[in-house]
Design an enzyme around this catalytic site. Structure first.
Site, mmCIF file in Angstrom:
data_model
loop_
_atom_site.group_PDB
_atom_site.id
_atom_site.type_symbol
_atom_site.label_atom_id
_atom_site.label_comp_id
_atom_site.label_asym_id
_atom_site.label_seq_id
_atom_site.Cartn_x
_atom_site.Cartn_y
_atom_site.Cartn_z
ATOM 1 C CG ASP A 192 35.655 -20.437 -34.421
ATOM 2 O OD1 ASP A 192 36.889 -20.428 -34.280
ATOM 3 O OD2 ASP A 192 34.863 -20.096 -33.538
ATOM 4 C CG ASP A 245 32.972 -16.863 -32.251
ATOM 5 O OD1 ASP A 245 33.418 -17.287 -33.331
ATOM 6 O OD2 ASP A 245 33.620 -16.138 -31.484
ATOM 7 C CB CYS A 265 -3.688 -3.367 -69.488
ATOM 8 S SG CYS A 265 -4.433 -4.435 -70.697
ATOM 9 C CG ASP A 289 36.619 -21.082 -30.257
ATOM 10 O OD1 ASP A 289 37.844 -21.259 -30.306
ATOM 11 O OD2 ASP A 289 36.086 -19.953 -30.247
#
Lengths: 119, 756
Positions: free
Chosen positions: B645, B641, B29, B442
């Site tokens: 880190d 951030d 098909c 931080d």
């Protein structure tokens, strides 16, 4: 008479233990890379599915069960949660998995199934 | 052509459409379908994935043309919605509405038989079978009850039978067994009364009808309440518009959002929502990002700035180039993350999970044991007591309340946090966040804005400020450290040219070293100077003074001789002080961590009310500081951030990444704060505490209910007070126990974190 009743009761308990806890459904071997799982009447069918490691595969869930309990599918080990749309196929593409057993179930764990990934 | 127009280069007018093919049973098909589509004039290519029954079509042909071509080839086709979240949600709401109406209808049928029967039994007559007339009357009631079981309770019996065949048991099993036991016993009493003792010829048809009615009512109300738990997701999904205006081949066309391609140029007029993520390439405007970040002030956007899907354009018309579309937009990722987190379980819920998995068969065993005890030791009519207690045990036990206790609260809690711009990664993070005893912050970019500026340049005699800045900026041009960016920006502002440097070397935690114009340059902290035997005494007092003003002094040496001192200051975020106080008021020990020198760090700490400071910490030592606090038995949250880190974030019990809602390292932290404000931390902790409290209430309720309910139903009070619970009361209790859990979870939606 009471002895018979008690024996019947104990047999009934034994039957419950065997039927729901000891008995294990036969695994459904899947050779293709996809399988259709029906979500109907409180169960997944098939509920024990065996795949081979090293190949990604698709679980196609078709939810026929209209109970809201059936709406959410979770595979905790893979951090997957998927809403199953009623009356439709919801495909869930899985990556090649490590050998092991991965349970899938509804939020309340009433609908339960296991993916078995073999070498 | 100006610069902005170059960026706004338009895309060609081509669309990708995916169709799901139905009726394609064989691999042959594929060719037929592909040929049918490829023969269309406006189709560039059509390829079918047989395994997934999906055909991908490139070109400008409309979906109607494509579907009709597939149909002519003898198959059915429909469009796949790539981003069908909102449609799925609509469908879910429709399905839930239908289910609600069905349950209410079934409840009405069942209770219209159950309530009159119950009133009859309580106030009018006896529900016993003694005469033939009574037998006939109860037979009719029995048939009517059977009709109720069929019309209103069929789903329980079918569900129970299907799960039984599959060796599993669920709520249906308990209800089906309970109601069927009551009905069968009653029919035995009606048909063959002589097999049960005289005193036990009591019928319980009202119990069957009432239980079916009440459980259906409970299910209906539960589905309504459940809908409310996913409101946060609904709100997020609703943020994305359904269409987008794109410019292709110079023409402006409106297309479905799923059809927006990468690099498409998208126009957003004032008042419209941004449809996908991108970079502004023409125009400027202010954009309201509050729905994602919780930040109420609109943000200015100009050429080169990033815009995020779901935010609202407030003032000007802009063109932007799509950089993330479909499931890759920040909004889609946020939705995904919230959804995933909503369905993950905190450890506190695991015991309930284990119990829920064994619950139903255990209840069935307890029911049999209870019946046997009544039959062996109970007073007459023991058979009736046995039937009542077995039925009541089956009906009162509620796996639903146990199973729903945790997920419902997590669902609402995680959604609530998302509304406040806090993305919680999973249930475990949610639970741990509620227990945090120490929070490490931080300094740069977390407490401060992370956008430092050069404030002072002090040089030795005979050296020009501009000269020093130019060399320092040239040295720092390759670095991405925020302090380096400040130096480079300052040089650029003064129109100084950046020079080429050689043998550049960045020494982590110390500074940088390189050669430039034949000079050997050193730029960094006293450690770097000492290592290279540069005397820093000439500027030591000035450095100390600058540090005391919360500025970061950096030494600059040329050819081994100290030449200048450059100070950079990073303004403290306006609300850092208030947010830190909120944390401290909650009994959390707040510690500041920075690579900066102690004097500067101390000055910043003093301004925001932090008394504990870890200064001069090298990036690799941040992890050690986290461990140090953990050794002191603290449950440590670390906020950073998310870039250098990362190891410390991972080591902490809960890592909080400060993102901006756009370039968020969404996957890297346990919790992501989409706005810069530290209030997000206090909000996250407050929401997690409230959620945990809610989960505990739910689990306590569910455990107590089942632990106390089951023995009560089994008749433990009978020997002492002659009390046995009616199955109807058990049915009502079961129906409302899960509703109570969901409603209690919904209470969380009203939770507002205290602002002090």
């Amino acid at each position: 008479m009471m002895i018979m009743v008690n024996i019947l009761g104990l047999l009934l308990i034994a039957l419950i233990v065997y039927w729901f806890w000891i008995y294990r459904e036969k695994d459904t071997q899947v050779s293709e890379n996809s399988v259709l799982i029906l979500v109907e009447n409180g169960i997944y069918q098939p509920s024990r599915i065996t795949f081979r490691t090293g190949q990604p595969f698709t679980l196609n869930f078709k939810r026929i069960d209209e109970s809201p309990c059936a709406a959410m599918l979770l595979i905790p080990a893979l951090e997957i949660s998927q809403e199953l749309t009623l009356g439709k196929i919801t495909p869930l593409e899985l990556p090649a998995l490590e050998k092991g057993e991965y349970e899938f179930h509804c939020q309340m764990q009433m609908y339960r199934g296991t993916l078995i990934v073999e070498k | 052509m100006n610069n902005s127009e170059e960026v706004c280069e338009h895309n060609t007018l081509s669309l990708t459409t995916e169709l799901l093919i139905e009726g394609a049973g064989c691999a042959s098909c594929v060719g037929k379908i592909e040929n049918a589509l490829n023969s269309l004039e406006d189709v560039e290519s059509a390829t079918m994935n047989f395994a997934e029954r999906i055909v991908t079509v490139e070109g400008t042909a409309s979906t109607e043309q494509l579907i009709s071509a597939v149909e002519i080839a003898g198959y059915n086709a429909k469009v796949i919605q790539l981003n069908a979240e909102s449609e799925r949600l609509d469908e879910k709401e429709k399905a839930d509405g239908k289910y609600y109406r069905k349950m209410m209808r079934e409840m009405t049928i069942a209770l219209s038989l159950g309530i009159p029967l119950m009133i009859y039994g309580m106030f009018i007559g006896e529900m016993t079978v003694n005469t033939n007339l009574e037998r006939l009357g109860w037979l009719i009631v029995g048939v009517l009850t059977f009709a109720v079981m069929y019309f209103s309770g069929r789903h329980f019996y079918i569900g129970a039978w299907k799960s039984f065949k599959n060796h599993s048991a669920n709520m249906d099993t308990l209800i089906a067994l309970g109601t069927a036991t009551a009905w069968l016993y009653s029919m035995v009493v009606v048909f063959v009364p002589h097999v049960v003792p005289d005193m036990a010829r009591h019928v319980y048809f009202e119990a069957t009808a009432m239980i079916i009615g009440l459980i259906n009512l409970g299910l209906a109300l539960e589905v309504k309440a459940r809908g409310k738990t996913s409101e946060a997701i609904k709100r997020l999904i609703g943020l994305q518009p359904k269409t987008a205006e794109v410019i292709r081949d110079g023409k402006s066309i409106e297309i479905k959002i799923e059809q927006v391609l990468l690099e498409d140029i998208v126009r957003v007029k004032p008042g419209e929502k941004v449809p996908v993520d991108g970079i502004v390439c023409e125009g400027h405007t202010a954009i309201d990002e509050s729905m994602l970040t919780g930040e109420p002030m609109p943000v200015e956007k100009k050429v080169g700035d990033e815009v995020v899907a779901g935010t609202i354009n407030k003032s000007g018309s802009i063109l932007f180039k799509a950089t993330r579309v479909g499931k890759d937009t920040a909004l889609a990722q946020i939705i995904n993350m919230v959804k995933r987190a909503q369905n993950s379980k905190p450890p506190i819920g695991r015991l309930a999970d284990v119990i829920a998995a064994y619950f139903v068969p255990s209840v069935m065993i307890i029911s049999v044991v209870s019946a046997l005890i009544w039959l062996n030791f109970g007073p007459q009519p023991a058979v009736a007591f046995a039937v009542v207690s077995a039925t009541t045990v089956l009906i009162i036990a509620c796996p639903c309340a146990l199973g729903l206790a945790t997920p419902m609260s997590v669902m609402v809690g995680v959604g609530k946090a998302a509304e406040a711009g806090v993305l919680i990664r999973n249930g475990e993070a949610l639970q741990t966040a509620s227990k945090i005893t120490a929070m490490i912050l931080d300094k740069t970019g977390t407490i401060t804005l992370g956008a430092p500026k050069v404030t002072d340049v002090i040089t030795i005699e005979g050296v020009e400020e501009a000269e020093v800045l130019q060399l320092a900026a040239s040295l720092e041009a390759g670095s991405e450290h925020p302090l380096a960016l400040a130096i480079v920006d300052s040089a650029k502002e003064r129109g100084l040219e950046i020079l080429k440097v050689e043998r550049f070397e960045a020494i982590a935690g110390h500074g940088v070293k390189a050669n430039c114009s034949g000079l050997t340059l050193l730029f960094g902290n006293p450690k770097l100077m000492r290592q290279n035997e540069v005397e820093i005494e000439p500027f030591e007092i000035e450095a100390q003074d600058l540090a005391n003003e919360a500025k970061t002094p950096m030494y600059f040496a040329v050819n081994g001789k100290l030449t200048a001192l450059i100070a950079v200051a990073d303004p403290i975020k306006e609300d850092s002080d208030a947010a830190i106080k909120r944390l401290q008021n909650n009994g959390i020990r707040v510690v500041m961590l920075t690579g900066d020198n102690l004097a500067t760090a101390q000055a910043v700490a003093n301004k925001v009310g932090i008394s504990e400071v870890f200064a001069d910490v090298l990036p690799e030592d941040k992890v050690e500081k986290v461990k140090q606090l953990q050794m002191e038995n603290e449950i440590v949250g670390m906020t950073g951030d998310g870039i250098n880190d990362a190891p410390a974030l991972a080591m902490a019990n809960v890592g909080f990444a400060i993102g901006t809602g756009t370039d968020v390292a969404i996957e890297s932290a346990d919790v992501t704060l989409m706005r810069g404000s530290l209030h997000g931390l206090a909000d996250a902790i407050a929401v997690s505490k409230a959620t945990l409290r809610n989960i505990k209430q739910n689990l306590f309720g569910a455990f107590i209910y089942n632990v106390a309910g089951i023995p009560f139903a089994a008749g433990i009070l009978y020997p002492f007070f002659g009390l046995l619970l009616s199955p109807v009361i058990a049915g009502a209790a079961m129906a409302f126990s899960s509703l109570t859990v969901v409603t209690n979870a919904n209470r969380l939606r009203l939770f507002k974190p205290a602002k002090n």
